[in-house]
Design a protein around this motif. Structure first.
Motif, PDB file in Angstrom:
ATOM      1  N   ALA A 254     -19.761 -11.727 -43.053  1.00  0.00           N
ATOM      2  CA  ALA A 254     -19.702 -12.633 -41.631  1.00  0.00           C
ATOM      3  C   ALA A 254     -19.795 -11.427 -40.715  1.00  0.00           C
ATOM      4  O   ALA A 254     -20.456 -11.786 -39.629  1.00  0.00           O
ATOM      5  CB  ALA A 254     -18.202 -13.355 -41.752  1.00  0.00           C
ATOM      6  N   ILE A 255     -19.293 -10.442 -40.795  1.00  0.00           N
ATOM      7  CA  ILE A 255     -19.232  -9.661 -39.710  1.00  0.00           C
ATOM      8  C   ILE A 255     -20.715  -8.759 -39.726  1.00  0.00           C
ATOM      9  O   ILE A 255     -21.134  -8.962 -38.554  1.00  0.00           O
ATOM     10  CB  ILE A 255     -18.233  -8.276 -39.888  1.00  0.00           C
ATOM     11  N   ARG A 256     -21.315  -8.604 -40.760  1.00  0.00           N
ATOM     12  CA  ARG A 256     -22.809  -8.171 -40.640  1.00  0.00           C
ATOM     13  C   ARG A 256     -23.528  -8.910 -39.964  1.00  0.00           C
ATOM     14  O   ARG A 256     -24.391  -8.696 -39.111  1.00  0.00           O
ATOM     15  CB  ARG A 256     -23.140  -7.827 -42.194  1.00  0.00           C
ATOM     16  N   ARG A 257     -23.234 -10.308 -40.299  1.00  0.00           N
ATOM     17  CA  ARG A 257     -24.300 -11.446 -39.649  1.00  0.00           C
ATOM     18  C   ARG A 257     -23.969 -11.576 -38.276  1.00  0.00           C
ATOM     19  O   ARG A 257     -25.042 -11.918 -37.379  1.00  0.00           O
ATOM     20  CB  ARG A 257     -23.995 -12.822 -40.337  1.00  0.00           C
ATOM     21  N   THR A 258     -22.798 -11.397 -37.805  1.00  0.00           N
ATOM     22  CA  THR A 258     -22.149 -11.458 -36.547  1.00  0.00           C
ATOM     23  C   THR A 258     -22.852 -10.364 -35.682  1.00  0.00           C
ATOM     24  O   THR A 258     -23.454 -10.414 -34.512  1.00  0.00           O
ATOM     25  CB  THR A 258     -20.811 -11.608 -36.271  1.00  0.00           C
ATOM     26  N   LEU A 259     -22.988  -9.293 -36.444  1.00  0.00           N
ATOM     27  CA  LEU A 259     -23.533  -7.801 -35.543  1.00  0.00           C
ATOM     28  C   LEU A 259     -25.007  -8.131 -35.150  1.00  0.00           C
ATOM     29  O   LEU A 259     -25.485  -7.935 -34.194  1.00  0.00           O
ATOM     30  CB  LEU A 259     -23.279  -6.687 -36.534  1.00  0.00           C
ATOM     31  N   ASP A 260     -25.664  -8.918 -36.166  1.00  0.00           N
ATOM     32  CA  ASP A 260     -27.024  -9.024 -36.104  1.00  0.00           C
ATOM     33  C   ASP A 260     -27.312 -10.191 -34.632  1.00  0.00           C
ATOM     34  O   ASP A 260     -28.294  -9.844 -33.810  1.00  0.00           O
ATOM     35  CB  ASP A 260     -27.916  -9.858 -37.096  1.00  0.00           C
ATOM     36  N   ALA A 261     -26.376 -10.936 -34.354  1.00  0.00           N
ATOM     37  CA  ALA A 261     -26.697 -11.799 -33.222  1.00  0.00           C
ATOM     38  C   ALA A 261     -26.052 -11.205 -31.860  1.00  0.00           C
ATOM     39  O   ALA A 261     -26.263 -11.461 -30.792  1.00  0.00           O
ATOM     40  CB  ALA A 261     -25.655 -13.045 -33.505  1.00  0.00           C
ATOM     41  N   LEU A 262     -24.995 -10.088 -32.076  1.00  0.00           N
ATOM     42  CA  LEU A 262     -24.280  -9.564 -30.902  1.00  0.00           C
ATOM     43  C   LEU A 262     -25.187  -8.437 -30.458  1.00  0.00           C
ATOM     44  O   LEU A 262     -25.232  -7.917 -29.140  1.00  0.00           O
ATOM     45  CB  LEU A 262     -23.224  -8.644 -31.605  1.00  0.00           C
ATOM     46  N   LEU A 263     -26.000  -7.415 -31.372  1.00  0.00           N
ATOM     47  CA  LEU A 263     -26.782  -6.558 -30.861  1.00  0.00           C
ATOM     48  C   LEU A 263     -27.637  -6.723 -29.548  1.00  0.00           C
ATOM     49  O   LEU A 263     -27.689  -6.040 -28.803  1.00  0.00           O
ATOM     50  CB  LEU A 263     -27.300  -5.800 -32.009  1.00  0.00           C
ATOM     51  N   PRO A 264     -28.411  -7.863 -29.565  1.00  0.00           N
ATOM     52  CA  PRO A 264     -29.085  -8.167 -28.366  1.00  0.00           C
ATOM     53  C   PRO A 264     -28.382  -8.200 -27.068  1.00  0.00           C
ATOM     54  O   PRO A 264     -28.819  -7.745 -26.028  1.00  0.00           O
ATOM     55  CB  PRO A 264     -29.866  -9.373 -28.692  1.00  0.00           C
ATOM     56  N   VAL A 265     -27.290  -8.785 -27.213  1.00  0.00           N
ATOM     57  CA  VAL A 265     -26.340  -8.994 -26.195  1.00  0.00           C
ATOM     58  C   VAL A 265     -25.496  -7.715 -25.792  1.00  0.00           C
ATOM     59  O   VAL A 265     -25.549  -7.419 -24.256  1.00  0.00           O
ATOM     60  CB  VAL A 265     -25.200  -9.892 -26.490  1.00  0.00           C
ATOM     61  N   ALA A 266     -25.374  -6.762 -26.656  1.00  0.00           N
ATOM     62  CA  ALA A 266     -24.948  -5.281 -26.274  1.00  0.00           C
ATOM     63  C   ALA A 266     -25.885  -4.623 -25.549  1.00  0.00           C
ATOM     64  O   ALA A 266     -25.756  -3.706 -24.855  1.00  0.00           O
ATOM     65  CB  ALA A 266     -24.400  -4.866 -27.657  1.00  0.00           C
ATOM     66  N   GLN A 267     -27.146  -4.689 -26.016  1.00  0.00           N
ATOM     67  CA  GLN A 267     -28.323  -3.861 -25.672  1.00  0.00           C
ATOM     68  C   GLN A 267     -28.577  -4.356 -24.062  1.00  0.00           C
ATOM     69  O   GLN A 267     -28.678  -3.414 -23.358  1.00  0.00           O
ATOM     70  CB  GLN A 267     -29.682  -4.285 -26.043  1.00  0.00           C
ATOM     71  N   ARG A 268     -28.411  -5.602 -23.738  1.00  0.00           N
ATOM     72  CA  ARG A 268     -28.748  -6.008 -22.453  1.00  0.00           C
ATOM     73  C   ARG A 268     -27.432  -5.545 -21.599  1.00  0.00           C
ATOM     74  O   ARG A 268     -27.646  -5.195 -20.425  1.00  0.00           O
ATOM     75  CB  ARG A 268     -28.639  -7.563 -22.113  1.00  0.00           C
ATOM     76  N   ALA A 269     -26.021  -5.620 -22.185  1.00  0.00           N
ATOM     77  CA  ALA A 269     -24.979  -5.154 -21.544  1.00  0.00           C
ATOM     78  C   ALA A 269     -25.103  -3.668 -21.048  1.00  0.00           C
ATOM     79  O   ALA A 269     -24.648  -3.204 -19.950  1.00  0.00           O
ATOM     80  CB  ALA A 269     -23.792  -5.336 -22.113  1.00  0.00           C
ATOM     81  N   ALA A 270     -25.469  -2.814 -22.324  1.00  0.00           N
ATOM     82  CA  ALA A 270     -25.612  -1.266 -22.277  1.00  0.00           C
ATOM     83  C   ALA A 270     -26.739  -1.145 -21.004  1.00  0.00           C
ATOM     84  O   ALA A 270     -26.402  -0.104 -20.184  1.00  0.00           O
ATOM     85  CB  ALA A 270     -25.969  -0.599 -23.384  1.00  0.00           C
ATOM     86  N   ALA A 271     -27.720  -1.772 -20.871  1.00  0.00           N
ATOM     87  CA  ALA A 271     -28.810  -1.534 -19.988  1.00  0.00           C
ATOM     88  C   ALA A 271     -28.457  -1.707 -18.418  1.00  0.00           C
ATOM     89  O   ALA A 271     -28.706  -0.922 -17.513  1.00  0.00           O
ATOM     90  CB  ALA A 271     -29.813  -2.370 -20.158  1.00  0.00           C
ATOM     91  N   ARG A 272     -27.434  -2.656 -18.354  1.00  0.00           N
ATOM     92  CA  ARG A 272     -26.807  -2.919 -16.901  1.00  0.00           C
ATOM     93  C   ARG A 272     -26.007  -1.773 -16.682  1.00  0.00           C
ATOM     94  O   ARG A 272     -25.903  -1.268 -15.496  1.00  0.00           O
ATOM     95  CB  ARG A 272     -26.091  -4.333 -17.033  1.00  0.00           C
ATOM     96  N   VAL A 273     -25.264  -1.273 -17.421  1.00  0.00           N
ATOM     97  CA  VAL A 273     -24.131  -0.279 -17.231  1.00  0.00           C
ATOM     98  C   VAL A 273     -24.955   0.920 -16.728  1.00  0.00           C
ATOM     99  O   VAL A 273     -24.942   1.854 -15.709  1.00  0.00           O
ATOM    100  CB  VAL A 273     -23.439   0.166 -18.297  1.00  0.00           C
ATOM    101  N   ALA A 274     -26.162   1.379 -17.766  1.00  0.00           N
ATOM    102  CA  ALA A 274     -26.952   2.430 -17.320  1.00  0.00           C
ATOM    103  C   ALA A 274     -27.813   2.480 -16.025  1.00  0.00           C
ATOM    104  O   ALA A 274     -28.239   3.490 -15.541  1.00  0.00           O
ATOM    105  CB  ALA A 274     -28.002   2.697 -18.453  1.00  0.00           C
ATOM    106  N   ALA A 275     -27.819   1.263 -15.755  1.00  0.00           N
ATOM    107  CA  ALA A 275     -28.548   1.175 -14.061  1.00  0.00           C
ATOM    108  C   ALA A 275     -27.718   1.034 -13.058  1.00  0.00           C
ATOM    109  O   ALA A 275     -28.277   1.240 -11.929  1.00  0.00           O
ATOM    110  CB  ALA A 275     -29.429  -0.218 -14.201  1.00  0.00           C
ATOM    111  N   GLU A 276     -26.234   1.468 -13.432  1.00  0.00           N
ATOM    112  CA  GLU A 276     -25.538   1.597 -12.239  1.00  0.00           C
ATOM    113  C   GLU A 276     -25.679   2.876 -11.571  1.00  0.00           C
ATOM    114  O   GLU A 276     -25.225   3.635 -12.359  1.00  0.00           O
ATOM    115  CB  GLU A 276     -23.896   1.232 -12.693  1.00  0.00           C
ATOM    116  N   ALA A 277     -25.950   3.049 -10.606  1.00  0.00           N
ATOM    117  CA  ALA A 277     -26.111   4.364  -9.754  1.00  0.00           C
ATOM    118  C   ALA A 277     -24.649   4.835  -9.616  1.00  0.00           C
ATOM    119  O   ALA A 277     -23.833   4.522  -9.376  1.00  0.00           O
ATOM    120  CB  ALA A 277     -26.874   4.248  -8.468  1.00  0.00           C
TER     121      ALA A 277
END
Length: 277
Positions: A254-277
């Motif tokens: 169940a955790i493995r399947r949840t990770l698959d769904a979470l990673l796109p959300v985490a990628q977008r969140a990480a991109a927002r942080v990286a864009a903060e000047a």
């Protein structure tokens, strides 16, 4: 190349030793923006991430046994942080220095909720703990005018927690996943029944050793983080995963399947942080 907000904060608040050791601990920059972290190589193997991640490279000479993977949403690192909050803190700081901007901790916990069965997944929306690194972050956040909203608990990223809870709700039977609280202890072999009941009195659903410090470090640097923990034993009622291997395996899956769904959300969140000047 200009530094983002996290890199500037790191430059001002960690010792030169961290910069000196970053390559040795996690490998050279840049690492992928999202990292899945856990305590030991053995636990990482349990989750069989190769079932949905494509291997790219391995950095076996690093302390964290860094591996780089490709997910449909983008590149991901897996990092082994070792046992205990201070070890996890060391890993997160050096990973942040090398470009990681979102963390998902996966691991095991001792269950505390009455009637919870082996393999139940705890989405740690909040966590607290007793190790020195976690306590440092609580005090530092307060001193910086950014106290935690619900002391002594530190919160996970709300979007990651919501997506995880929603995903688990759609793939596991009722009662086999809980969105709640974790207690992270440095005294796992000395907790005893009174300490375990103390965790429960705080409203905690599971006890591990690192989730609280992972979330606290993430809050200090204002990066998204979440911990997903599968119940390996029940601290209060008894029972161990070796007695119920099928239930434990179902929780890992169940955790493995949840990770698959979470990673796109985490990628977008990480991109927002990286864009903060």
């Amino acid at each position: 190349m200009s530094l983002d907000r996290v890199a500037r904060q790191l430059a001002s608040d960690v010792s030169p030793l961290a910069a000196h050791l970053a390559d040795r601990y996690v490998g050279p920059a840049p690492l992928p923006p999202v990292a899945i972290v856990t305590a030991t190589p053995r636990k990482l193997k349990w989750f069989e991430l190769e079932r949905f991640l494509r291997p790219v490279s391995s950095l076996e000479d690093t302390s964290s046994l860094t591996r780089i993977w490709e997910h449909d949403s983008g590149p991901v690192a897996t990092l082994v942080h070792g046992v205990g909050g201070p070890s996890a803190d060391r890993l997160l700081i050096t990973a942040l220095m090398q470009g990681v901007r979102a963390f998902i901790r996966i691991g095991t916990c001792g269950l505390l909720t009455p009637g919870a069965t082996i393999g139940t997944v705890v989405v740690a929306e909040e966590a607290t703990g007793d190790d020195t690194a976690f306590q440092w972050y609580l005090k530092a956040l307060h001193g910086a005018g950014r106290p935690v909203a619900n002391p002594p608990f530190v919160a996970a990223d709300p979007e990651l927690a919501r997506v995880a809870a929603d995903t688990l709700g759609s793939i596991v039977p009722p009662g086999r996943a809980v969105a709640g609280r974790a207690f992270s202890t440095s005294l796992i072999f000395r907790e005893g029944p009174h300490a375990a009941q103390g965790y429960r009195d705080l409203g905690c659903d599971g006890a591990d050793m690192e989730a609280a410090t992972v979330l606290a470090c993430a809050q200090w640097y204002r990066v998204p983080a979440l911990a997903l923990l599968v119940g390996r034993d029940h601290i209060i009622e008894g029972g161990f995963h070796t007695n119920e291997p099928d239930r434990f395996a179902a929780g890992v899956d169940a955790i493995r399947r949840t990770l698959d769904a979470l990673l796109p959300v985490a990628q977008r969140a990480a991109a927002r942080v990286a864009a903060e000047a």
